[in-house]
Design an enzyme around this catalytic site. Sequence first.
Site, PDB file in Angstrom:
ATOM      1  CG  ASP A 181      -8.586   4.654  -3.004  1.00 44.00           C
ATOM      2  OD1 ASP A 181      -9.880   5.139  -3.276  1.00 44.00           O
ATOM      3  OD2 ASP A 181      -7.775   5.667  -2.183  1.00 44.00           O
ATOM      4  N   GLY A 182      -7.491   0.826  -3.824  1.00 46.55           N
ATOM      5  CA  GLY A 182      -7.176  -0.785  -4.017  1.00 46.55           C
ATOM      6  C   GLY A 182      -7.924  -1.372  -5.207  1.00 46.55           C
ATOM      7  CB  ALA A 218      16.597   7.587  -2.507  1.00 41.93           C
TER       8      ALA A 218
END
Length: 264
Positions: free
Chosen positions: A45-46, A185
Amino acid sequence: MRFAITSKGNSESNTLMHKMKSYLLDFELIYDEEEPDIVISVGGDGTLLYAFHRYSSRLDRTAFIGVHTGHLGFYADWVPEEIEKLVIAIAKTPYEIVEYPLLETVVRYQNGGRETRYLALNESTVKADDATLVMDVEIRGQHFERFRGDGLCLSTPSGSTAYNKALGGAILHPSLPAIQLAEMASINNKVFRTVGSPLVLPAHHTCMLKPVNEQDFKITIDHLSLLHKDVKSIQFRVAEERVRFARFRPFPFWKRVHDSFVAD
């Protein structure tokens, strides 16, 4: 037909690249790295992300095909053992074009008048430069929340299985014209509040991030990472452009999800 091939760069991918190029030239197709009708990505995919950004200026004229030489990819549906079959299909068989939505990111700056526009196939992330990210989030021009945390991720449906999934985002079918906002986060206590859940925005909705204090941000566009200074706002929406894949056989999305995350 004009074609180009990009390779991951390892020995297996390079060998396959040269073999496919030789076969396709034997079928009298034209190798053209500047204006290809089809781009074949050999790797993972990269590698396809790299090919997408290389040819992002001609998305309406170029279709992509992925051959994976490593782990199963979400953009690569052919394996090395099928190279001869793929070559014959490219040379002799009409193919179906499948289009997926993209993410548009527009960065505007404090000095006014200047802006930078990017297209992402997977996602764009925003983080503060060595500090907690504090951003006002607007949706359709209305203030939604003041985010405090590590960062924010805006993803495409086809990129929802990547970083977005690691952040707890939903997996969206890649045909849906939408983008997804996921938190990294976030700080939630008696003083600070965020929605705490991923948001899926349709094509006619725009998400705008406006800095509260800091004006320098680390912004990624897929695999590209840049530091932007004096940022006034960052705008996200479904892009008018779409990525095009050449399909010679069915490539069921939910089977890919199952094989990648559920199957033994």
